[in-house]
Scaffold this motif. Structure first.
Motif, PDB file in Angstrom:
ATOM      1  N   HIS A 482      35.976 -36.255 -32.651  1.00  0.00           N
ATOM      2  CA  HIS A 482      36.509 -35.771 -31.319  1.00  0.00           C
ATOM      3  C   HIS A 482      36.875 -34.289 -31.585  1.00  0.00           C
ATOM      4  O   HIS A 482      36.521 -33.636 -32.490  1.00  0.00           O
ATOM      5  N   GLY A 483      36.795 -33.679 -30.375  1.00  0.00           N
ATOM      6  CA  GLY A 483      37.116 -32.168 -30.454  1.00  0.00           C
ATOM      7  C   GLY A 483      38.398 -31.619 -31.106  1.00  0.00           C
ATOM      8  O   GLY A 483      39.303 -32.322 -30.702  1.00  0.00           O
ATOM      9  N   ALA A 484      38.333 -30.695 -31.770  1.00  0.00           N
ATOM     10  CA  ALA A 484      39.459 -30.232 -32.480  1.00  0.00           C
ATOM     11  C   ALA A 484      39.311 -28.693 -32.485  1.00  0.00           C
ATOM     12  O   ALA A 484      38.307 -28.131 -32.042  1.00  0.00           O
ATOM     13  N   SER A 485      40.289 -27.974 -32.733  1.00  0.00           N
ATOM     14  CA  SER A 485      40.320 -26.401 -33.077  1.00  0.00           C
ATOM     15  C   SER A 485      39.995 -26.430 -34.181  1.00  0.00           C
ATOM     16  O   SER A 485      39.949 -27.071 -35.338  1.00  0.00           O
ATOM     17  N   TRP A 486      39.527 -24.938 -34.581  1.00  0.00           N
ATOM     18  CA  TRP A 486      38.966 -24.601 -35.844  1.00  0.00           C
ATOM     19  C   TRP A 486      40.511 -24.656 -36.913  1.00  0.00           C
ATOM     20  O   TRP A 486      40.171 -24.804 -38.160  1.00  0.00           O
ATOM     21  N   SER A 487      41.354 -24.340 -36.390  1.00  0.00           N
ATOM     22  CA  SER A 487      42.752 -24.423 -37.206  1.00  0.00           C
ATOM     23  C   SER A 487      42.869 -25.720 -37.628  1.00  0.00           C
ATOM     24  O   SER A 487      43.368 -25.940 -38.688  1.00  0.00           O
TER      25      SER A 487
END
Length: 521
Positions: A482-487
């Motif tokens: 799933h899409g996530a932030s780099w954080s």
């Protein structure tokens, strides 16, 4: 006495007329240059130019491309900026200022040579030549907006004399040797900058040969010179940069090239629509009168650049600059020629003429806005300047190179990473998430991702950057399908999260960036 007085008066009128003509010809060009310099103060620094300047500085400091530094582009992309960076160091100036200055000087020199070709072989009259000069100068200095100094911008400047010479040959002229030499060198440099730009030169050369019904025009001296330069460059890459062939090209084939727009998306993209509108309007204006060699060369070269844009399939604004610039020059010149024809015949303006002027203005403004698209991290830059030590060492956790560049240069920082961003990890993750790849390639992509992760850990652990920028925007990296932030990716990684917890503290968030500062432990 009266005769002498009359002759003196006539001479004075002739001198005044010549001065007026000179002022009329040169004043628009001077105003365009002044406007271009003013635009440079309001338009943000280019991301890729900033990164290439950083690479050039590291090369001058002794680091090696494709060994110490990872760059997906051939060496010409970095070598192009070495002279400006070296000269800036010698003069104590900022490299950005020197790049802008040399690019502007190059545009003026290129236009002067192309103008000399046009005047000498007389395939445009005086008014058309003046209009072509003004349009071309504006296209070379104002239109690029945020893409000023990009490789595509430099390539168009370099190839301009070759296009002028192709128009002269299509018109039946036999050029001087020095014109052939300059045109050949410019065309060769253009192909070295990006090999697929040979499409633009090839399309224009093919028209010239077909128009004169002579295949010998494909074997003219400037083409041999260009080919010799391209071959010599290829040999130099093999000899001096073997790692580009053995390491980078397989990486590019595996990771970079497959992530692209579909053909339909590329054809419906903003610059292609603008380019199509300009071409259709030119054809409408020239209907029934045929295409003058100047228009045909400009349009065929523009079509070659458009094909290169679609083939690349990335949809990035700077890649569309050459096709838009040439199409706008051709459209402006077509409008000027139409106006001249109307003055000769006494014909009034028609709806078509008004539509052409409106279309030119709309396409020019839209093209400028499109080419000025950029991530401007002003808030993040201000925050880093406020909290970081002088000349901070910086690294980035993101696939977006625009988040780190030109920020690092704006704060007079030092880039510690071998790469400009983590694009390798992102593009590999996209392909793995999308599926449709075999197990062997999946393992290769997983290895690329792990290598990027280990490199990042090593750079933070050993390089001890003063500032770490982490992309906090959602959907930038694929984590657990799933899409996530780099954080989020960093937080989920045991090694990276431990490093940050031990040595860094969050100091704020700006422009979608979480900013961490080394706390001294």
């Amino acid at each position: 006495m009266s005769v002498v007085t009359a002759q003196t008066g006539d001479d004075g009128l002739a001198v005044s007329a010549r001065r007026f003509d000179a002022l009329r010809n040169w004043l628009p060009l001077a105003l365009i240059v002044a406007a271009a310099i003013a635009v440079r103060h309001f338009v943000g620094a280019n991301t890729d130019v900033s990164w290439e300047i950083t690479l050039a500085e590291k090369v001058l400091d002794g680091q090696r491309l494709y060994t110490d530094l990872i760059e997906l582009n051939p060496p010409a992309s970095t070598l192009l900026y070495l002279p400006a960076v070296a000269l800036a160091r010698a003069l104590g100036l900022a490299p950005e200022i020197m790049v802008d200055a040399l690019v502007l000087i190059g545009a003026l020199v290129s236009l002067a040579i192309a103008g000399d070709i046009v005047r000498r072989y007389r395939f445009l009259d005086g008014r058309q030549n003046a209009m072509a000069a003004a349009l071309t100068l504006a296209a070379l200095t104002i239109l690029p907006a945020q893409t000023f100094g990009e490789r595509e911008h430099v390539a168009l400047i370099a190839v301009l004399p070759a296009l002028a010479l192709l128009a002269a040959r299509a018109n039946g002229s036999r050029p001087l040797p020095w014109h052939c030499l300059v045109a050949g060198v410019g065309a060769g440099v253009t192909v070295c900058i990006k090999p697929h730009f040979a499409l633009a030169i090839g399309c224009a050369a093919a028209f010239s040969a077909l128009h004169r019904r002579s295949w010998r025009l494909l074997l003219v001296p400037e083409n041999w010179i260009a080919a010799a330069i391209a071959v010599a460059y290829g040999i130099c890459v093999v000899v001096f940069y073997p790692a580009f062939l053995t390491d980078v090209m397989p990486l590019v084939a595996d990771v970079y090239l497959p992530v692209r727009l579909s053909l339909v998306q590329s054809l419906l993209d903003t610059p292609v629509m603008l380019w199509t509108g300009a071409v259709l309007m030119i054809l409408a204006l020239r209907r029934g009168t045929g295409l003058h060699p100047v228009f045909a060369v400009l349009l065929t070269a523009s079509a070659g650049f458009a094909a290169a844009y679609v083939i690349q399939g990335k949809g990035w604004p700077y890649q569309s600059y050459p096709m838009l610039a040439l199409a706008l020059i051709a459209l402006g010149l077509a409008i000027a020629r139409r106006r001249q024809a109307m003055e000769r015949t006494g014909e009034g303006y028609r709806l078509q003429d008004i539509c052409a002027v409106v279309a030119f203005c709309v396409i020019a403004v839209k093209s400028f806005a499109w080419l000025d698209l950029a991530v401007q991290d002003r808030a993040a830059t201000a925050m880093v300047e406020r909290i970081a030590p002088p000349h901070p060492s910086i690294t980035l956790v993101s696939d977006d190179v625009a988040l780190g560049h030109p920020l690092v240069r704006a704060v007079q920082g030092r880039w510690i990473s071998r790469v400009g961003s983590l694009w390798i990890m992102e593009d590999a993750a996209i392909q793995r998430f999308a599926g449709g790849i075999d197990a062997v390639k999946d393992r290769r992509l997983a290895a690329y991702m792990e290598a990027g992760r280990q490199q990042l850990i090593g750079e933070i652990r050993d390089g001890k950057p003063d500032i770490i920028l982490i992309d906090d925007r959602a959907g930038r990296i694929v984590v657990d399908n799933h899409g996530a932030s780099w954080s989020e990716w960093v937080s989920a990684d045991r090694d990276l999260s431990a490093l940050l917890a031990a040595y860094y503290r969050a100091v704020g968030n700006a422009d979608g960036l979480a900013i961490f500062k080394r706390d001294g432990r």
